[in-house]
Motif scaffolding. Structure first.
Motif, PDB file in Angstrom:
ATOM      1  N   CYS A 202       0.367  -1.145  -0.112  1.00 29.00           N
ATOM      2  CA  CYS A 202      -0.105  -0.259   0.364  1.00 29.00           C
ATOM      3  C   CYS A 202       0.408   0.954  -0.234  1.00 29.00           C
ATOM      4  CB  CYS A 202      -1.230   0.107   1.254  1.00 29.00           C
ATOM      5  SG  CYS A 202      -2.464  -0.663   0.930  1.00 29.00           S
ATOM      6  N   ALA A 203       1.850   1.629   1.161  1.00 26.57           N
ATOM      7  CA  ALA A 203       2.543   2.051   0.511  1.00 26.57           C
ATOM      8  C   ALA A 203       3.283   2.733   0.401  1.00 26.57           C
ATOM      9  CB  ALA A 203       3.437   2.381   2.219  1.00 26.57           C
ATOM     10  N   GLU A 204       3.430   1.475  -0.567  1.00 28.34           N
ATOM     11  CA  GLU A 204       4.395   1.696  -1.668  1.00 28.34           C
ATOM     12  C   GLU A 204       4.151   2.281  -3.491  1.00 28.34           C
ATOM     13  OE1 GLU A 204       8.150   2.144  -2.606  1.00 28.34           O
ATOM     14  OE2 GLU A 204       8.326   2.233  -0.391  1.00 28.34           O
ATOM     15  N   ALA A 205       2.812   2.242  -3.630  1.00 33.61           N
ATOM     16  CA  ALA A 205       1.355   2.467  -4.500  1.00 33.61           C
ATOM     17  C   ALA A 205       1.176   3.758  -4.120  1.00 33.61           C
ATOM     18  CB  ALA A 205       0.198   0.935  -4.315  1.00 33.61           C
ATOM     19  N   GLY A 206       1.276   4.265  -3.527  1.00 29.94           N
ATOM     20  CA  GLY A 206       0.849   5.369  -3.055  1.00 29.94           C
ATOM     21  C   GLY A 206      -0.781   5.567  -1.917  1.00 29.94           C
ATOM     22  N   ALA A 207      -1.152   4.290  -1.533  1.00 30.76           N
ATOM     23  CA  ALA A 207      -2.554   4.423  -0.299  1.00 30.76           C
ATOM     24  C   ALA A 207      -1.968   4.720   0.805  1.00 30.76           C
ATOM     25  CB  ALA A 207      -3.355   2.727  -0.678  1.00 30.76           C
ATOM     26  N   VAL A 208      -3.252   4.681   1.980  1.00 32.28           N
ATOM     27  CA  VAL A 208      -2.341   5.022   3.031  1.00 32.28           C
ATOM     28  C   VAL A 208      -3.036   4.636   4.146  1.00 32.28           C
ATOM     29  CG1 VAL A 208      -1.880   7.854   2.566  1.00 32.28           C
ATOM     30  CG2 VAL A 208      -4.544   7.343   2.922  1.00 32.28           C
ATOM     31  N   VAL A 209      -2.989   4.686   5.089  1.00 34.56           N
ATOM     32  CA  VAL A 209      -3.055   3.058   5.732  1.00 34.56           C
ATOM     33  C   VAL A 209      -2.958   3.919   7.412  1.00 34.56           C
ATOM     34  CG1 VAL A 209      -2.645   0.456   6.899  1.00 34.56           C
ATOM     35  CG2 VAL A 209      -2.731   1.516   4.440  1.00 34.56           C
ATOM     36  N   ALA A 210      -3.704   3.487   8.639  1.00 36.34           N
ATOM     37  CA  ALA A 210      -3.769   3.827   9.330  1.00 36.34           C
ATOM     38  C   ALA A 210      -4.250   3.163  10.791  1.00 36.34           C
ATOM     39  CB  ALA A 210      -4.294   5.078   9.992  1.00 36.34           C
ATOM     40  N   GLU A 211      -4.227   3.481  12.154  1.00 35.16           N
ATOM     41  CA  GLU A 211      -4.317   2.695  13.091  1.00 35.16           C
ATOM     42  C   GLU A 211      -5.403   3.161  13.813  1.00 35.16           C
ATOM     43  OE1 GLU A 211      -5.138  -0.424  16.324  1.00 35.16           O
ATOM     44  OE2 GLU A 211      -4.890   1.795  16.819  1.00 35.16           O
ATOM     45  N   ALA A 212      -6.475   2.406  13.990  1.00 35.28           N
ATOM     46  CA  ALA A 212      -8.011   2.726  14.654  1.00 35.28           C
ATOM     47  C   ALA A 212      -7.652   4.332  15.630  1.00 35.28           C
ATOM     48  CB  ALA A 212      -8.983   2.418  14.451  1.00 35.28           C
ATOM     49  N   GLN A 213      -6.845   3.481  16.673  1.00 34.43           N
ATOM     50  CA  GLN A 213      -6.250   4.612  17.685  1.00 34.43           C
ATOM     51  C   GLN A 213      -4.720   5.046  17.824  1.00 34.43           C
ATOM     52  OE1 GLN A 213      -8.003   0.867  18.051  1.00 34.43           O
ATOM     53  NE2 GLN A 213      -9.668   1.993  18.364  1.00 34.43           N
ATOM     54  N   SER A 214      -4.443   4.896  16.755  1.00 32.53           N
ATOM     55  CA  SER A 214      -3.194   5.573  16.404  1.00 32.53           C
ATOM     56  C   SER A 214      -2.642   5.427  16.586  1.00 32.53           C
ATOM     57  CB  SER A 214      -3.314   7.211  17.080  1.00 32.53           C
ATOM     58  OG  SER A 214      -4.208   8.022  16.393  1.00 32.53           O
ATOM     59  N   ARG A 215      -2.122   3.964  17.472  1.00 35.69           N
ATOM     60  CA  ARG A 215      -1.071   3.274  17.508  1.00 35.69           C
ATOM     61  C   ARG A 215      -0.216   3.152  16.233  1.00 35.69           C
ATOM     62  NH1 ARG A 215      -4.109  -1.874  20.328  1.00 35.69           N
ATOM     63  NH2 ARG A 215      -4.977  -1.642  18.793  1.00 35.69           N
ATOM     64  N   GLU A 216       1.387   2.765  16.134  1.00 41.66           N
ATOM     65  CA  GLU A 216       2.081   1.993  15.632  1.00 41.66           C
ATOM     66  C   GLU A 216       1.706   1.141  15.086  1.00 41.66           C
ATOM     67  OE1 GLU A 216       4.879   1.813  12.776  1.00 41.66           O
ATOM     68  OE2 GLU A 216       5.087   4.113  14.337  1.00 41.66           O
ATOM     69  N   LEU A 217       1.725   0.968  13.802  1.00 43.98           N
ATOM     70  CA  LEU A 217       1.596  -0.301  12.895  1.00 43.98           C
ATOM     71  C   LEU A 217       2.615  -1.456  12.692  1.00 43.98           C
ATOM     72  CD1 LEU A 217      -0.763   1.544  10.434  1.00 43.98           C
ATOM     73  CD2 LEU A 217      -1.616  -0.810  11.887  1.00 43.98           C
ATOM     74  N   VAL A 218       3.719  -0.191  12.750  1.00 41.84           N
ATOM     75  CA  VAL A 218       5.079  -1.247  12.149  1.00 41.84           C
ATOM     76  C   VAL A 218       5.811  -2.146  14.095  1.00 41.84           C
ATOM     77  CG1 VAL A 218       7.837  -1.581  11.059  1.00 41.84           C
ATOM     78  CG2 VAL A 218       5.778  -0.090  10.505  1.00 41.84           C
TER      79      VAL A 218
END
Length: 248
Positions: A202-218
């Motif tokens: 997603c990141a490399e394609a240009g889509a955006v990803v988030a965590e619903a409680q604003s926590r770190e995804l990695v």
């Protein structure tokens, strides 16, 4: 190890899983723990053998943590969507994401039913079957087709929704614009192996990803869980996050 060599190893792991699944007669429950299938176990063994020979560590859904101190550790879901696989539904994948000290570096997500494959390398873009991909331009929730994991307590205001049963593939569908967005609505959020490979795609394609409680995804811990929301545009992501915040 350079990026091309690393990608070659991830592809070898995908091929090893494909060969193991091709030889499998019984795709039913393994009798080990709830939700674990025979396909999960044979795929895990095949993928780990490739990764270990190459000197890579792994965090696998099926067998836990292997050599976490190695410079590159692969977040591995041998068969994401194994319930689909057991039912003959052609929406299940092997997902691998190689992480180094700087985070996700290389990823392969391969639909083992169809052979379709999404790949990404940090800073080098994302592709499906060798062709560059880009997400949907949709900006409004009411116009969107949204993939779901679980089902929300109320309608999120989408145009339509799809609950397909394999988060890695669902998120890759956002990366390529097949789906406009994705929302994890499950009471048990996703684990890193569910989403990490597709996160880089997603990141490399240009889509955006988030965590619903604003926590770190990695994250790399075996017990970590995250509520993932993704979209083709920042505007749609904001709308989906607003809707997701309306229920726990």
């Amino acid at each position: 190890m350079d990026d091309d060599a690393l990608m070659a190893i991830l592809r070898q792991a995908v091929d090893a899983v494909a060969a193991a699944l091709a030889a499998l007669d019984d795709w039913g429950p393994a009798g080990t723990r709830p939700g674990q299938y025979r396909s999960d176990l044979v795929a895990d063994e095949a993928a780990l053998a490739v990764l270990d020979r190459a000197g890579l560590g792994a965090v696998s859904e099926e067998s836990g943590v292997h050599h976490p101190d190695r410079p590159v550790v692969v977040m591995l879901d041998p068969v994401d969507g194994s319930t689909n696989a057991s039912q003959g539904l052609p929406w299940y994948a092997t997902s691998l994401c190689a992480l180094d000290a700087d985070g996700p570096r290389a990823a392969v997500v391969a639909n083992q039913a169809t052979g379709r494959c999404w790949e990404a390398v940090r800073g080098r873009g994302a592709s499906r079957d060798g062709h560059p991909i880009a997400p949907s331009p949709c900006t409004v929730v009411a116009d969107s087709i949204v993939g779901l994991s679980g089902y929300p307590a109320h309608d999120l205001g989408w145009r339509q929704y799809r609950a397909l049963g394999a988060a890695a593939l669902d998120l890759c569908a956002v990366a390529e614009g097949t789906l406009d967005g994705y929302v994890d609505c499950s009471p048990v959020p996703l684990a890193p192996w569910d989403y990490m490979g597709a996160l880089l795609v997603c990141a490399e394609a240009g889509a955006v990803v988030a965590e619903a409680q604003s926590r770190e995804l990695v994250v790399r811990g075996y017990g970590e869980r995250r509520t993932v929301v993704a979209a083709g545009t920042p505007e749609l992501l904001a709308g989906l996050l607003e809707q997701r915040a309306r229920f726990s």
